[in-house]
Scaffold this motif. Structure first.
Motif, PDB file in Angstrom:
ATOM      1  N   ALA A 128     -12.479  -6.465   8.409  1.00 33.70           N
ATOM      2  CA  ALA A 128     -11.511  -6.360   7.315  1.00 33.70           C
ATOM      3  C   ALA A 128     -11.774  -7.463   6.294  1.00 33.70           C
ATOM      4  O   ALA A 128     -12.043  -8.616   6.653  1.00 33.70           O
ATOM      5  CB  ALA A 128     -10.092  -6.469   7.859  1.00 33.70           C
ATOM      6  N   ASP A 130      -9.890  -9.063   4.298  1.00 29.72           N
ATOM      7  CA  ASP A 130      -8.798  -9.956   3.900  1.00 29.72           C
ATOM      8  C   ASP A 130      -8.552 -11.098   4.879  1.00 29.72           C
ATOM      9  O   ASP A 130      -7.487 -11.723   4.867  1.00 29.72           O
ATOM     10  CB  ASP A 130      -7.508  -9.149   3.724  1.00 29.72           C
ATOM     11  N   ILE A 186      -7.793  -1.080  12.453  1.00 32.14           N
ATOM     12  CA  ILE A 186      -8.084  -2.113  11.449  1.00 32.14           C
ATOM     13  C   ILE A 186      -7.297  -1.839  10.168  1.00 32.14           C
ATOM     14  O   ILE A 186      -6.677  -2.736   9.594  1.00 32.14           O
ATOM     15  CB  ILE A 186      -9.591  -2.179  11.156  1.00 32.14           C
ATOM     16  N   ILE A 187      -7.329  -0.591   9.723  1.00 35.68           N
ATOM     17  CA  ILE A 187      -6.627  -0.239   8.485  1.00 35.68           C
ATOM     18  C   ILE A 187      -5.133  -0.501   8.614  1.00 35.68           C
ATOM     19  O   ILE A 187      -4.474  -0.945   7.657  1.00 35.68           O
ATOM     20  CB  ILE A 187      -6.909   1.236   8.122  1.00 35.68           C
ATOM     21  N   ASP A 189      -3.865  -2.860  10.330  1.00 32.07           N
ATOM     22  CA  ASP A 189      -3.710  -4.293  10.596  1.00 32.07           C
ATOM     23  C   ASP A 189      -3.331  -4.584  12.048  1.00 32.07           C
ATOM     24  O   ASP A 189      -2.580  -5.500  12.344  1.00 32.07           O
ATOM     25  CB  ASP A 189      -2.674  -4.923   9.648  1.00 32.07           C
ATOM     26  N   ASP A 192      -9.145  -6.407  13.600  1.00 30.06           N
ATOM     27  CA  ASP A 192      -9.847  -6.982  12.451  1.00 30.06           C
ATOM     28  C   ASP A 192     -11.303  -6.566  12.346  1.00 30.06           C
ATOM     29  O   ASP A 192     -11.889  -6.687  11.264  1.00 30.06           O
ATOM     30  CB  ASP A 192      -9.794  -8.510  12.519  1.00 30.06           C
ATOM     31  N   LEU A 206     -12.399   2.279   5.592  1.00 32.24           N
ATOM     32  CA  LEU A 206     -11.941   0.893   5.608  1.00 32.24           C
ATOM     33  C   LEU A 206     -12.220   0.228   4.261  1.00 32.24           C
ATOM     34  O   LEU A 206     -11.365  -0.502   3.733  1.00 32.24           O
ATOM     35  CB  LEU A 206     -12.634   0.123   6.734  1.00 32.24           C
ATOM     36  N   SER A 209      -9.638   1.070   1.795  1.00 30.53           N
ATOM     37  CA  SER A 209      -8.269   0.708   2.150  1.00 30.53           C
ATOM     38  C   SER A 209      -7.876  -0.608   1.471  1.00 30.53           C
ATOM     39  O   SER A 209      -8.736  -1.339   0.959  1.00 30.53           O
ATOM     40  CB  SER A 209      -8.147   0.563   3.669  1.00 30.53           C
ATOM     41  N   ARG A 211      -7.239  -3.335   2.812  1.00 31.33           N
ATOM     42  CA  ARG A 211      -7.844  -4.488   3.471  1.00 31.33           C
ATOM     43  C   ARG A 211      -9.286  -4.712   3.010  1.00 31.33           C
ATOM     44  O   ARG A 211      -9.789  -5.831   3.073  1.00 31.33           O
ATOM     45  CB  ARG A 211      -7.814  -4.327   4.999  1.00 31.33           C
ATOM     46  N   ILE A 213     -13.527  -4.398   3.095  1.00 28.92           N
ATOM     47  CA  ILE A 213     -14.506  -4.562   4.168  1.00 28.92           C
ATOM     48  C   ILE A 213     -15.531  -5.635   3.815  1.00 28.92           C
ATOM     49  O   ILE A 213     -15.873  -5.823   2.642  1.00 28.92           O
ATOM     50  CB  ILE A 213     -15.240  -3.219   4.440  1.00 28.92           C
TER      51      ILE A 213
END
Length: 385
Positions: A128, A130, A186-187, A189, A192, A206, A209, A211, A213
Protein backbone atom coordinates in the motif's frame (compact mmCIF):
# COMPACT_ATOMS: atom_id res chain seq x y z
CA UNK A 1 21.66 -11.36 -17.60
CA UNK A 2 24.09 -13.89 -16.18
CA UNK A 3 25.52 -16.42 -18.58
CA UNK A 4 24.82 -14.63 -21.85
CA UNK A 5 27.35 -13.71 -24.48
CA UNK A 6 26.65 -12.58 -28.03
CA UNK A 7 28.71 -14.10 -30.82
CA UNK A 8 27.34 -12.98 -34.15
CA UNK A 9 23.85 -14.35 -33.66
CA UNK A 10 22.19 -10.94 -34.02
CA UNK A 11 22.92 -10.83 -37.74
CA UNK A 12 21.47 -14.29 -38.30
CA UNK A 13 18.33 -13.42 -36.38
CA UNK A 14 17.98 -10.18 -38.32
CA UNK A 15 17.83 -12.20 -41.53
CA UNK A 16 15.15 -14.41 -40.03
CA UNK A 17 13.22 -11.33 -38.94
CA UNK A 18 13.01 -10.23 -42.53
CA UNK A 19 10.57 -13.07 -43.10
CA UNK A 20 12.42 -14.60 -46.05
CA UNK A 21 12.21 -18.15 -44.75
CA UNK A 22 11.48 -20.15 -41.65
CA UNK A 23 14.21 -21.81 -39.59
CA UNK A 24 16.01 -24.60 -41.44
CA UNK A 25 16.83 -28.06 -40.16
CA UNK A 26 13.65 -28.35 -38.08
CA UNK A 27 12.24 -31.86 -37.73
CA UNK A 28 9.13 -31.74 -35.56
CA UNK A 29 6.34 -34.33 -35.21
CA UNK A 30 3.00 -33.77 -36.91
CA UNK A 31 1.36 -33.24 -33.50
CA UNK A 32 2.68 -31.87 -30.21
CA UNK A 33 0.68 -32.05 -27.00
CA UNK A 34 1.49 -29.97 -23.94
CA UNK A 35 -0.03 -28.82 -20.69
CA UNK A 36 -0.26 -25.15 -19.73
CA UNK A 37 -2.04 -22.80 -17.37
CA UNK A 38 -5.79 -22.33 -17.77
CA UNK A 39 -7.37 -20.76 -20.83
CA UNK A 40 -7.01 -17.00 -20.75
CA UNK A 41 -3.75 -17.13 -18.81
CA UNK A 42 -0.60 -15.56 -20.20
CA UNK A 43 1.08 -18.96 -20.54
CA UNK A 44 -1.84 -20.49 -22.44
CA UNK A 45 -2.13 -17.49 -24.77
CA UNK A 46 1.58 -17.61 -25.54
CA UNK A 47 1.47 -21.29 -26.38
CA UNK A 48 -1.48 -20.69 -28.71
CA UNK A 49 0.64 -18.11 -30.55
CA UNK A 50 3.56 -20.52 -30.79
CA UNK A 51 1.18 -23.25 -31.93
CA UNK A 52 -0.07 -21.05 -34.75
CA UNK A 53 3.50 -20.52 -35.92
CA UNK A 54 4.28 -24.24 -35.80
CA UNK A 55 1.10 -25.08 -37.68
CA UNK A 56 1.56 -22.44 -40.38
CA UNK A 57 5.30 -22.82 -40.95
CA UNK A 58 6.11 -26.42 -39.99
CA UNK A 59 2.81 -28.34 -40.33
CA UNK A 60 2.92 -29.26 -36.65
CA UNK A 61 -0.41 -29.13 -34.85
CA UNK A 62 -0.18 -28.16 -31.18
CA UNK A 63 -2.77 -29.38 -28.70
CA UNK A 64 -2.81 -27.59 -25.35
CA UNK A 65 -4.29 -29.20 -22.24
CA UNK A 66 -5.12 -26.47 -19.69
CA UNK A 67 -4.46 -27.31 -16.05
CA UNK A 68 -5.89 -25.29 -13.19
CA UNK A 69 -3.16 -26.12 -10.68
CA UNK A 70 0.48 -27.21 -10.55
CA UNK A 71 -0.24 -30.88 -9.96
CA UNK A 72 -2.72 -31.12 -12.84
CA UNK A 73 -0.18 -29.55 -15.19
CA UNK A 74 2.72 -31.74 -14.07
CA UNK A 75 0.90 -35.09 -13.84
CA UNK A 76 0.53 -35.71 -17.61
CA UNK A 77 4.23 -34.90 -18.07
CA UNK A 78 5.25 -37.27 -15.29
CA UNK A 79 3.11 -40.12 -16.64
CA UNK A 80 4.29 -39.61 -20.23
CA UNK A 81 0.87 -38.60 -21.51
CA UNK A 82 2.37 -35.36 -22.86
CA UNK A 83 5.98 -34.54 -23.77
CA UNK A 84 5.89 -30.85 -22.81
CA UNK A 85 4.62 -28.47 -20.15
CA UNK A 86 4.43 -24.69 -20.27
CA UNK A 87 4.72 -24.57 -16.49
CA UNK A 88 5.39 -22.05 -13.76
CA UNK A 89 7.94 -21.91 -10.96
CA UNK A 90 6.40 -24.96 -9.30
CA UNK A 91 8.28 -27.00 -11.89
CA UNK A 92 11.38 -26.14 -9.85
CA UNK A 93 9.67 -27.45 -6.72
CA UNK A 94 8.89 -30.65 -8.64
CA UNK A 95 12.51 -31.05 -9.69
CA UNK A 96 13.52 -30.70 -6.03
CA UNK A 97 10.78 -32.98 -4.68
CA UNK A 98 9.52 -30.41 -2.18
CA UNK A 99 6.28 -28.76 -1.09
CA UNK A 100 3.33 -30.30 -2.96
CA UNK A 101 5.76 -32.73 -4.63
CA UNK A 102 7.21 -34.17 -1.41
CA UNK A 103 4.50 -36.81 -0.94
CA UNK A 104 4.85 -40.53 -1.74
CA UNK A 105 3.08 -40.19 -5.11
CA UNK A 106 5.62 -37.65 -6.40
CA UNK A 107 9.19 -37.09 -5.28
CA UNK A 108 11.89 -35.28 -7.32
CA UNK A 109 11.14 -35.16 -11.04
CA UNK A 110 13.75 -35.21 -13.83
CA UNK A 111 13.02 -32.06 -15.83
CA UNK A 112 14.78 -30.31 -18.71
CA UNK A 113 14.21 -26.77 -19.97
CA UNK A 114 13.61 -26.00 -23.63
CA UNK A 115 13.19 -22.24 -23.26
CA UNK A 116 11.70 -19.64 -20.93
CA UNK A 117 10.01 -16.27 -21.14
CA UNK A 118 11.37 -13.45 -19.03
CA UNK A 119 9.26 -10.48 -20.01
CA UNK A 120 9.02 -6.89 -18.78
CA UNK A 121 6.91 -7.65 -15.69
CA UNK A 122 8.24 -8.69 -12.31
CA UNK A 123 7.10 -10.46 -9.16
CA UNK A 124 7.24 -9.08 -5.69
CA UNK A 125 5.49 -7.60 -2.70
CA UNK A 126 2.84 -5.09 -3.67
CA UNK A 127 2.63 -2.61 -0.80
CA UNK A 128 0.00 0.00 0.00
CA UNK A 129 1.33 3.39 -1.00
CA UNK A 130 0.29 5.21 2.19
CA UNK A 131 2.57 3.57 4.78
CA UNK A 132 6.00 4.97 3.80
CA UNK A 133 7.71 1.80 2.58
CA UNK A 134 10.71 2.20 0.26
CA UNK A 135 12.65 -1.04 0.73
CA UNK A 136 11.76 -4.48 2.15
CA UNK A 137 13.42 -3.54 5.46
CA UNK A 138 10.70 -0.91 5.94
CA UNK A 139 8.10 -3.71 6.22
CA UNK A 140 9.10 -4.44 9.81
CA UNK A 141 5.95 -4.38 11.94
CA UNK A 142 3.66 -4.05 8.92
CA UNK A 143 0.71 -6.35 8.10
CA UNK A 144 1.83 -8.86 5.46
CA UNK A 145 -0.53 -11.33 3.77
CA UNK A 146 -0.03 -15.08 4.12
CA UNK A 147 -2.08 -17.13 1.64
CA UNK A 148 -3.39 -20.41 2.98
CA UNK A 149 -2.24 -23.38 0.88
CA UNK A 150 -0.16 -21.27 -1.53
CA UNK A 151 3.41 -22.42 -0.93
CA UNK A 152 4.95 -20.63 -3.90
CA UNK A 153 3.36 -17.27 -3.03
CA UNK A 154 4.35 -17.48 0.63
CA UNK A 155 7.90 -18.47 -0.26
CA UNK A 156 8.13 -15.42 -2.52
CA UNK A 157 6.99 -13.21 0.36
CA UNK A 158 9.52 -14.84 2.68
CA UNK A 159 12.28 -14.19 0.15
CA UNK A 160 11.43 -10.49 -0.09
CA UNK A 161 11.40 -10.21 3.68
CA UNK A 162 14.81 -11.89 3.76
CA UNK A 163 16.16 -9.25 1.38
CA UNK A 164 15.35 -6.70 4.08
CA UNK A 165 16.83 -8.86 6.84
CA UNK A 166 13.37 -9.80 8.09
CA UNK A 167 11.38 -12.98 8.71
CA UNK A 168 7.71 -13.68 9.33
CA UNK A 169 8.43 -13.02 13.02
CA UNK A 170 9.25 -9.39 12.22
CA UNK A 171 5.90 -8.61 10.60
CA UNK A 172 2.25 -9.08 11.48
CA UNK A 173 1.14 -12.08 9.47
CA UNK A 174 -2.43 -11.79 8.20
CA UNK A 175 -3.82 -15.05 6.80
CA UNK A 176 -6.15 -15.07 3.79
CA UNK A 177 -7.90 -17.94 2.01
CA UNK A 178 -6.79 -16.76 -1.41
CA UNK A 179 -4.61 -14.38 -3.33
CA UNK A 180 -7.46 -12.12 -4.46
CA UNK A 181 -8.84 -11.83 -0.92
CA UNK A 182 -5.49 -10.52 0.29
CA UNK A 183 -5.76 -7.53 -2.03
CA UNK A 184 -9.31 -6.91 -0.88
CA UNK A 185 -7.77 -6.80 2.60
CA UNK A 186 -5.12 -4.25 1.61
CA UNK A 187 -7.66 -1.99 -0.08
CA UNK A 188 -9.86 -2.22 3.03
CA UNK A 189 -6.83 -1.33 5.24
CA UNK A 190 -6.74 -4.72 6.97
CA UNK A 191 -3.32 -5.61 5.50
CA UNK A 192 -0.43 -3.71 3.95
CA UNK A 193 1.35 -6.03 1.53
CA UNK A 194 0.84 -9.15 -0.58
CA UNK A 195 2.90 -10.99 -3.16
CA UNK A 196 1.91 -10.73 -6.83
CA UNK A 197 2.90 -10.20 -10.43
CA UNK A 198 3.45 -6.51 -11.14
CA UNK A 199 0.78 -6.50 -13.86
CA UNK A 200 -1.92 -8.67 -12.27
CA UNK A 201 -5.49 -7.28 -12.19
CA UNK A 202 -5.49 -7.24 -8.38
CA UNK A 203 -2.47 -4.97 -8.18
CA UNK A 204 -4.05 -2.67 -10.74
CA UNK A 205 -7.06 -2.42 -8.41
CA UNK A 206 -4.80 -1.54 -5.50
CA UNK A 207 -3.01 1.10 -7.58
CA UNK A 208 -6.37 2.70 -8.44
CA UNK A 209 -7.56 2.63 -4.81
CA UNK A 210 -7.15 5.53 -2.33
CA UNK A 211 -4.20 3.69 -0.74
CA UNK A 212 -2.21 3.47 -3.99
CA UNK A 213 0.71 1.12 -4.51
CA UNK A 214 4.49 0.94 -4.23
CA UNK A 215 6.95 -1.84 -5.02
CA UNK A 216 9.81 -1.91 -2.47
CA UNK A 217 13.14 -1.29 -4.19
CA UNK A 218 15.70 -4.12 -4.32
CA UNK A 219 19.13 -2.55 -4.62
CA UNK A 220 20.84 -4.57 -7.40
CA UNK A 221 24.26 -3.78 -5.89
CA UNK A 222 23.45 -5.08 -2.40
CA UNK A 223 25.12 -8.48 -2.72
CA UNK A 224 24.40 -9.54 0.86
CA UNK A 225 20.69 -8.77 0.57
CA UNK A 226 20.46 -10.67 -2.71
CA UNK A 227 22.26 -13.62 -1.15
CA UNK A 228 19.64 -13.67 1.62
CA UNK A 229 16.78 -13.52 -0.88
CA UNK A 230 18.21 -16.24 -3.12
CA UNK A 231 18.97 -18.49 -0.15
CA UNK A 232 15.18 -18.67 0.28
CA UNK A 233 14.14 -18.60 -3.39
CA UNK A 234 17.10 -19.13 -5.76
CA UNK A 235 14.95 -18.73 -8.86
CA UNK A 236 14.72 -14.93 -8.48
CA UNK A 237 17.04 -12.74 -10.53
CA UNK A 238 17.54 -8.95 -10.43
CA UNK A 239 15.69 -7.00 -13.10
CA UNK A 240 14.60 -3.52 -14.11
CA UNK A 241 10.84 -3.89 -14.36
CA UNK A 242 9.16 -1.58 -16.86
CA UNK A 243 5.64 -3.06 -16.60
CA UNK A 244 4.25 -2.54 -13.11
CA UNK A 245 1.08 -1.11 -11.60
CA UNK A 246 1.60 2.38 -10.21
CA UNK A 247 4.01 5.10 -11.23
CA UNK A 248 6.42 2.79 -13.04
CA UNK A 249 7.36 2.36 -16.68
CA UNK A 250 10.24 2.56 -19.16
CA UNK A 251 11.18 6.02 -17.90
CA UNK A 252 10.86 5.03 -14.24
CA UNK A 253 11.48 1.27 -13.89
CA UNK A 254 11.18 -0.63 -10.64
CA UNK A 255 14.48 -2.05 -9.38
CA UNK A 256 13.07 -5.43 -8.46
CA UNK A 257 13.17 -9.09 -9.32
CA UNK A 258 11.64 -11.60 -11.64
CA UNK A 259 11.84 -15.17 -12.82
CA UNK A 260 10.71 -16.81 -16.03
CA UNK A 261 7.07 -17.60 -16.78
CA UNK A 262 6.18 -19.77 -18.46
CA UNK A 263 8.95 -22.36 -18.47
CA UNK A 264 8.67 -24.67 -21.49
CA UNK A 265 10.10 -27.99 -20.42
CA UNK A 266 10.07 -31.73 -20.84
CA UNK A 267 12.03 -34.65 -19.42
CA UNK A 268 15.41 -36.09 -20.45
CA UNK A 269 13.44 -38.63 -22.53
CA UNK A 270 11.99 -35.93 -24.80
CA UNK A 271 13.00 -36.78 -28.36
CA UNK A 272 16.19 -34.92 -29.34
CA UNK A 273 14.75 -33.85 -32.69
CA UNK A 274 11.73 -32.33 -31.00
CA UNK A 275 13.77 -30.46 -28.39
CA UNK A 276 16.26 -29.24 -31.00
CA UNK A 277 13.52 -28.17 -33.40
CA UNK A 278 11.65 -26.28 -30.73
CA UNK A 279 14.61 -24.26 -29.46
CA UNK A 280 15.63 -23.48 -33.03
CA UNK A 281 12.15 -22.22 -33.92
CA UNK A 282 11.68 -20.33 -30.64
CA UNK A 283 15.01 -18.57 -31.15
CA UNK A 284 15.31 -17.99 -34.89
CA UNK A 285 11.63 -17.34 -35.56
CA UNK A 286 11.20 -15.06 -32.56
CA UNK A 287 10.24 -12.04 -34.65
CA UNK A 288 7.46 -14.09 -36.25
CA UNK A 289 5.59 -14.60 -32.96
CA UNK A 290 6.95 -12.04 -30.46
CA UNK A 291 4.01 -9.66 -30.95
CA UNK A 292 1.32 -12.36 -31.13
CA UNK A 293 0.74 -12.55 -27.36
CA UNK A 294 1.71 -10.52 -24.28
CA UNK A 295 5.04 -11.65 -22.88
CA UNK A 296 6.27 -13.35 -26.06
CA UNK A 297 9.12 -10.84 -26.19
CA UNK A 298 10.53 -12.71 -23.19
CA UNK A 299 11.61 -15.66 -25.35
CA UNK A 300 14.31 -13.56 -27.04
CA UNK A 301 17.76 -15.10 -26.98
CA UNK A 302 19.21 -12.24 -24.94
CA UNK A 303 16.64 -12.87 -22.19
CA UNK A 304 17.61 -16.48 -21.61
CA UNK A 305 19.47 -17.19 -18.37
CA UNK A 306 21.96 -19.90 -19.27
CA UNK A 307 22.84 -20.53 -15.61
CA UNK A 308 19.46 -20.83 -13.92
CA UNK A 309 18.03 -23.55 -11.62
CA UNK A 310 16.76 -26.33 -13.92
CA UNK A 311 19.07 -27.95 -16.49
CA UNK A 312 18.53 -27.63 -20.22
CA UNK A 313 17.70 -30.55 -22.47
CA UNK A 314 20.86 -31.95 -24.11
CA UNK A 315 19.58 -30.99 -27.57
CA UNK A 316 19.11 -27.39 -26.41
CA UNK A 317 22.70 -27.31 -25.17
CA UNK A 318 23.81 -28.65 -28.56
CA UNK A 319 21.94 -25.86 -30.32
CA UNK A 320 23.43 -23.15 -28.11
CA UNK A 321 26.89 -24.55 -28.77
CA UNK A 322 26.27 -24.47 -32.52
CA UNK A 323 25.32 -20.79 -32.48
CA UNK A 324 28.17 -19.77 -30.15
CA UNK A 325 26.04 -19.11 -27.09
CA UNK A 326 27.62 -21.61 -24.70
CA UNK A 327 30.82 -21.60 -22.66
CA UNK A 328 32.67 -23.66 -20.07
CA UNK A 329 31.04 -21.90 -17.13
CA UNK A 330 27.58 -22.71 -18.49
CA UNK A 331 28.56 -26.33 -19.04
CA UNK A 332 29.88 -26.66 -15.49
CA UNK A 333 26.63 -25.18 -14.18
CA UNK A 334 24.59 -27.55 -16.36
CA UNK A 335 26.58 -30.55 -15.16
CA UNK A 336 26.04 -29.51 -11.55
CA UNK A 337 22.27 -29.26 -12.02
CA UNK A 338 22.09 -32.68 -13.67
CA UNK A 339 24.20 -34.19 -10.86
CA UNK A 340 21.83 -32.63 -8.31
CA UNK A 341 18.78 -34.17 -9.97
CA UNK A 342 20.51 -37.55 -10.13
CA UNK A 343 21.44 -37.37 -6.44
CA UNK A 344 17.87 -36.48 -5.48
CA UNK A 345 16.47 -39.35 -7.58
CA UNK A 346 18.86 -41.85 -5.98
CA UNK A 347 18.05 -40.53 -2.50
CA UNK A 348 14.33 -40.83 -3.20
CA UNK A 349 14.72 -44.45 -4.30
CA UNK A 350 16.69 -45.33 -1.17
CA UNK A 351 14.19 -43.57 1.08
CA UNK A 352 11.26 -45.47 -0.40
CA UNK A 353 13.14 -48.76 -0.22
CA UNK A 354 13.70 -48.23 3.52
CA UNK A 355 10.10 -48.72 4.67
CA UNK A 356 9.16 -45.04 5.14
CA UNK A 357 6.18 -44.02 7.34
CA UNK A 358 2.72 -44.76 5.97
CA UNK A 359 1.32 -41.52 7.38
CA UNK A 360 1.56 -38.85 4.67
CA UNK A 361 2.81 -36.07 6.94
CA UNK A 362 5.39 -38.30 8.61
CA UNK A 363 6.48 -39.50 5.17
CA UNK A 364 7.09 -35.91 4.06
CA UNK A 365 8.99 -34.99 7.20
CA UNK A 366 11.21 -38.05 6.87
CA UNK A 367 11.86 -37.36 3.20
CA UNK A 368 12.80 -33.73 3.78
CA UNK A 369 15.31 -34.71 6.48
CA UNK A 370 16.75 -37.49 4.33
CA UNK A 371 16.96 -35.16 1.35
CA UNK A 372 18.75 -32.45 3.34
CA UNK A 373 21.33 -34.91 4.69
CA UNK A 374 22.09 -36.24 1.19
CA UNK A 375 22.58 -32.76 -0.26
CA UNK A 376 24.76 -31.64 2.63
CA UNK A 377 26.90 -34.77 2.32
CA UNK A 378 27.55 -33.85 -1.32
CA UNK A 379 28.23 -30.17 -0.53
CA UNK A 380 25.09 -29.08 -2.38
CA UNK A 381 22.84 -26.26 -1.22
CA UNK A 382 19.78 -27.58 0.63
CA UNK A 383 17.42 -24.55 0.22
CA UNK A 384 14.31 -26.42 1.44
CA UNK A 385 14.16 -28.12 4.84
Amino acid sequence: MKGIKRIGMAAALALTAGGAMAAEGVDLPSTLVMTAYGTGSTGYTQMVAVGNLLQNEYDTAVRILPGENDVSRMTPLRTGRVPLCACGISSYFASEGVMMFSGPEWGPQPLRVITTSTASFGLGLAVAGDIDVDTPADLEGKRVAYIRGADAINLGTEAYLAFGGLTWDDVERVTYPGYGASFDGIIADRADASYASTTAPHVQRLAASPRGIVWPRLDPDDAEAWARLQSVAPYFQPAEITSAAGDYGPEQPWAGATYPYPILLGTPDLDDKTAYGLIKVMTEDHDRYKDAAPGNDGYALERQNMEWIIPFHDAVVRYYKEIGEWNDSMQAHQDGLVARQELLAETWQRYNAGDPPADAEAFREGWMKTRARALEASDMRVVFR
